[in-house]
Design a protein around this motif. Structure first.
Motif, mmCIF file in Angstrom:
data_model
loop_
_atom_site.group_PDB
_atom_site.id
_atom_site.type_symbol
_atom_site.label_atom_id
_atom_site.label_comp_id
_atom_site.label_asym_id
_atom_site.label_seq_id
_atom_site.Cartn_x
_atom_site.Cartn_y
_atom_site.Cartn_z
ATOM 1 N N ARG A 21 56.326 34.730 19.141
ATOM 2 C CA ARG A 21 55.726 33.401 19.226
ATOM 3 C C ARG A 21 55.218 32.939 17.861
ATOM 4 O O ARG A 21 55.425 31.797 17.452
ATOM 5 N N GLN A 22 54.580 33.864 17.115
ATOM 6 C CA GLN A 22 54.007 33.495 15.823
ATOM 7 C C GLN A 22 55.076 33.328 14.753
ATOM 8 O O GLN A 22 55.016 32.385 13.952
ATOM 9 N N VAL A 23 56.074 34.231 14.738
ATOM 10 C CA VAL A 23 57.149 34.113 13.750
ATOM 11 C C VAL A 23 57.910 32.805 13.953
ATOM 12 O O VAL A 23 58.263 32.108 13.001
ATOM 13 N N GLN A 24 58.171 32.450 15.225
ATOM 14 C CA GLN A 24 58.857 31.199 15.527
ATOM 15 C C GLN A 24 58.075 30.004 14.983
ATOM 16 O O GLN A 24 58.632 29.114 14.352
ATOM 17 N N MET A 25 56.772 29.999 15.220
ATOM 18 C CA MET A 25 55.973 28.851 14.818
ATOM 19 C C MET A 25 55.733 28.830 13.311
ATOM 20 O O MET A 25 55.646 27.766 12.708
ATOM 21 N N ILE A 26 55.665 30.014 12.665
ATOM 22 C CA ILE A 26 55.575 30.060 11.201
ATOM 23 C C ILE A 26 56.841 29.460 10.602
ATOM 24 O O ILE A 26 56.803 28.697 9.631
ATOM 25 N N GLU A 154 47.938 33.825 14.062
ATOM 26 C CA GLU A 154 47.390 32.972 15.121
ATOM 27 C C GLU A 154 46.964 31.617 14.550
ATOM 28 O O GLU A 154 47.222 30.562 15.149
ATOM 29 N N LEU A 155 46.303 31.645 13.382
ATOM 30 C CA LEU A 155 45.879 30.395 12.761
ATOM 31 C C LEU A 155 47.092 29.548 12.392
ATOM 32 O O LEU A 155 47.118 28.333 12.626
ATOM 33 N N GLU A 156 48.112 30.202 11.839
ATOM 34 C CA GLU A 156 49.325 29.482 11.446
ATOM 35 C C GLU A 156 50.042 28.911 12.669
ATOM 36 O O GLU A 156 50.639 27.835 12.621
ATOM 37 N N ASN A 294 45.736 11.340 9.672
ATOM 38 C CA ASN A 294 44.980 11.980 8.599
ATOM 39 C C ASN A 294 44.612 13.415 8.969
ATOM 40 O O ASN A 294 44.688 14.337 8.150
ATOM 41 N N PHE A 295 44.244 13.630 10.233
ATOM 42 C CA PHE A 295 43.939 14.983 10.716
ATOM 43 C C PHE A 295 45.177 15.863 10.670
ATOM 44 O O PHE A 295 45.119 17.031 10.264
ATOM 45 N N VAL A 296 46.320 15.302 11.048
ATOM 46 C CA VAL A 296 47.570 16.064 11.042
ATOM 47 C C VAL A 296 47.951 16.463 9.608
ATOM 48 O O VAL A 296 48.346 17.606 9.339
ATOM 49 N N VAL A 297 47.805 15.521 8.679
ATOM 50 C CA VAL A 297 48.150 15.814 7.279
ATOM 51 C C VAL A 297 47.187 16.838 6.694
ATOM 52 O O VAL A 297 47.582 17.715 5.914
ATOM 53 N N LEU A 298 45.912 16.760 7.069
ATOM 54 C CA LEU A 298 44.941 17.779 6.659
ATOM 55 C C LEU A 298 45.373 19.156 7.169
ATOM 56 O O LEU A 298 45.334 20.148 6.431
ATOM 57 N N THR A 299 45.813 19.203 8.412
ATOM 58 C CA THR A 299 46.297 20.461 8.996
ATOM 59 C C THR A 299 47.496 20.991 8.224
ATOM 60 O O THR A 299 47.608 22.192 7.968
ATOM 61 N N ALA A 300 48.399 20.093 7.844
ATOM 62 C CA ALA A 300 49.581 20.502 7.083
ATOM 63 C C ALA A 300 49.198 21.117 5.740
ATOM 64 O O ALA A 300 49.764 22.122 5.307
ATOM 65 N N ALA A 301 48.197 20.512 5.073
ATOM 66 C CA ALA A 301 47.747 21.029 3.779
ATOM 67 C C ALA A 301 47.110 22.407 3.928
ATOM 68 O O ALA A 301 47.384 23.332 3.151
ATOM 69 N N CYS A 305 48.359 26.078 2.379
ATOM 70 C CA CYS A 305 47.474 26.927 1.575
ATOM 71 C C CYS A 305 47.309 28.308 2.224
ATOM 72 O O CYS A 305 47.313 29.341 1.546
ATOM 73 N N ASN A 306 47.180 28.331 3.543
ATOM 74 C CA ASN A 306 47.073 29.580 4.293
ATOM 75 C C ASN A 306 48.314 30.447 4.076
ATOM 76 O O ASN A 306 48.232 31.651 3.808
ATOM 77 N N SER A 307 49.480 29.828 4.158
ATOM 78 C CA SER A 307 50.740 30.545 3.934
ATOM 79 C C SER A 307 50.832 31.056 2.503
ATOM 80 O O SER A 307 51.361 32.146 2.250
ATOM 81 N N GLY A 308 50.311 30.251 1.558
ATOM 82 C CA GLY A 308 50.342 30.658 0.160
ATOM 83 C C GLY A 308 49.537 31.915 -0.090
ATOM 84 O O GLY A 308 49.979 32.820 -0.808
ATOM 85 N N MET A 309 48.356 31.994 0.501
ATOM 86 C CA MET A 309 47.535 33.200 0.344
ATOM 87 C C MET A 309 48.245 34.420 0.938
ATOM 88 O O MET A 309 48.227 35.507 0.356
ATOM 89 N N TYR A 310 48.850 34.217 2.084
ATOM 90 C CA TYR A 310 49.571 35.305 2.752
ATOM 91 C C TYR A 310 50.703 35.822 1.856
ATOM 92 O O TYR A 310 50.823 37.026 1.610
ATOM 93 N N SER A 311 51.541 34.917 1.373
ATOM 94 C CA SER A 311 52.746 35.343 0.652
ATOM 95 C C SER A 311 52.440 35.878 -0.746
ATOM 96 O O SER A 311 53.087 36.824 -1.199
ATOM 97 N N THR A 312 51.447 35.304 -1.442
ATOM 98 C CA THR A 312 51.165 35.771 -2.803
ATOM 99 C C THR A 312 50.633 37.205 -2.799
ATOM 100 O O THR A 312 50.991 38.002 -3.671
#
Length: 472
Positions: A21-26, A154-156, A294-301, A305-312
């Motif tokens: 479920r998480q890999v699909q949504m990531i 889960e957050l992603e 605006n809320f959706v775009v905030l979520t996208a940002a 950033c969350n993905s960036g921390m994970y991958s780096t």
């Protein structure tokens, strides 16, 4: 917060805590970002309705890239996959260069996304200084990434769910306006808006092609599913499924959403710096539509950033295990996360908080163009590694993957040519060209670093013969 006691990691050492479920949504979330929600506005102004074709064309190339990556992942699923495959098939230097360049891509993207998130929060709370908001988000996401990969996943998952739901809602509402003519946009909404105002290519084919660099930025992070390989519960099952759903995701979320928007609102209504989704909601006349978007775009940002921390963090650990970064980055915390690598990456992303004081408006564009250039390098390395892997399989030197790319290496050659063409477009554009100068400086710095590494440890450049040399 969980203890940060550090332990040595056997082989990968990661917790396989990401479920299907998480890999699909990531994977889905990686294909939907600020590049679409905000960047499409400027590109519509440049290309008109033909931007739909540019997204479709680039989407086909992205699918070729992901199928090439999928074949490599099922041949040998490892975290930090791009650097590993570059190292195996092109040689140690290319693994080193790709790993550090992918790290750079996410660090500069993280800076941009933190700044963007702070700007979006200012929509509701203009009295809060941007740097304060950026710092709060930085600390929260850092904590999430330290606690466990399950919490990250889960957050992603929920970040991506918000983006997907918003886009589907936009498409459904837009189709309703077109079909039933309700709302204040109902009188002018029509499929003929795609060609009624100076044609489908109102600014000419050349202007349409110039938007490809922005379109490719919108697709950055789609390869993130490859970084999750070492922490997926069942990579043989989840990765092919995630990659094979990419075509319908691109068709629905990019091509579909833009087509509906440009039918509902004529393209001449859109302007650079304004989200086409915000504009469309305003034209339709939905109460609080701008605030919702605006809320959706905030979520996208925040998702980016969350993905960036994970991958780096994972990429730094991969580099350290290969002797191309300090060995201390090989350590895992008690929660099986590369805590030190994440911390160092977050520290560099924190420069973005400082830059909120001094960065002029063009800086965001410069940073995203640097990220695009770094992303194109990563994609090229995936494709070239795939071509060399297929040669090795055909020659009987390596086992075949259980997830072969359709068309073999032919589609990879097409994708390589396309990415080189986009690089040429970047070089032609005076504003975007800055990123190539930055990348040249980055390459020079990495070249010096490589010479220092070789001087200290000559064996680093002798680990096996590159597949390129074997194939000849």
């Amino acid at each position: 917060m969980a203890s940060e006691k550090v332990t040595d990691a056997p082989e990968e050492g990661y917790e396989r805590g990401l479920g299907s479920r998480q890999v699909q949504m990531i994977a889905i979330g990686g294909a939907i970002g600020v590049g679409l929600f905000l960047g499409a506005g400027a590109n519509i102004a440049k290309a008109g309705p033909s931007l739909i074709l540019m997204y479709a064309l680039a989407g086909v190339i992205i699918f070729f890239i992901m199928r090439a990556l999928g074949e490599l992942l099922l041949y040998r699923p490892v975290s930090g996959s791009f650097a590993e495959y570059s190292r195996e098939f092109l040689g140690p230097f290319f693994g080193y260069f790709t790993g550090w360049t992918y790290w750079l891509m996410w660090v500069v993207t993280g800076m941009a996304e933190l700044t963007a998130a702070a700007i979006y929060v200012n929509y509701w709370f203009p009295s809060i200084p941007q740097w304060v908001t950026a710092l709060v988000f930085l600390v929260i996401l850092f904590g999430v990434n330290l606690i466990s990969v399950k919490l990250f996943g889960e957050l992603e998952f929920w970040f991506s769910m918000v983006k997907v739901t918003a886009l589907i809602g936009m498409i459904v509402i837009g189709l309703g306006v077109l079909t039933f003519g309700f709302s204040s946009a109902g009188d002018t909404a029509a499929v003929s808006n795609l060609w009624a105002f100076d044609g489908f290519f109102p600014k000419g084919i050349g202007s349409s092609l110039m938007t490809l660099q922005g379109v490719m930025f919108a697709y950055l992070a789609v390869e993130l599913v490859g970084v999750t390989a070492g922490e997926s519960e069942n990579p043989e099952k989840t990765l092919p499924k995630a990659i094979n759903t990419l075509p319908w995701r691109i068709a629905l979320f990019y091509v579909g959403a833009l087509t509906v928007i440009l039918c509902v609102v004529k393209w001449t209504e859109f302007a650079p710096g304004v989200s086409p989704f915000v504009e469309a909601f305003a034209q339709i006349g939905i109460p609080a539509g701008a605030a919702i978007v605006n809320f959706v775009v905030l979520t996208a940002a925040l998702s980016s950033c969350n993905s960036g921390m994970y991958s780096t963090g994972r990429m730094l650990r991969n580099l350290a295990e290969s002797g191309e970064a300090p060995r201390v980055f090989t350590k895992l915390s008690s929660t099986k996360t590369p805590a030190l690598g994440i911390f160092v990456s977050v520290a560099f992303m924190g420069i973005g908080v400082v830059l909120n004081y001094v960065v002029p408006e063009k800086a965001f564009g410069y940073v995203t163009s640097i990220a695009t250039a770094a992303g194109i390098w990563t994609w090229l390395m995936i494709l070239i590694s795939h071509v060399l892997y297929r040669r090795a399989v055909d020659a009987g030197r390596l086992p075949a993957s259980s997830f072969p790319a359709p068309g073999g290496a032919k589609c990879s050659y097409v994708a390589i040519a396309f990415l080189l063409f986009v690089t040429g477009i970047i070089a032609y554009d005076a504003d975007a060209r800055v990123c190539l100068y930055v990348m040249a400086g980055w390459a020079a710095a990495l070249g010096v670093g490589w010479m220092v590494l070789k001087a200290r440890n000559p064996q680093i450049a002798e680990r096996g013969t590159s597949e390129l040399e074997k194939v000849g």
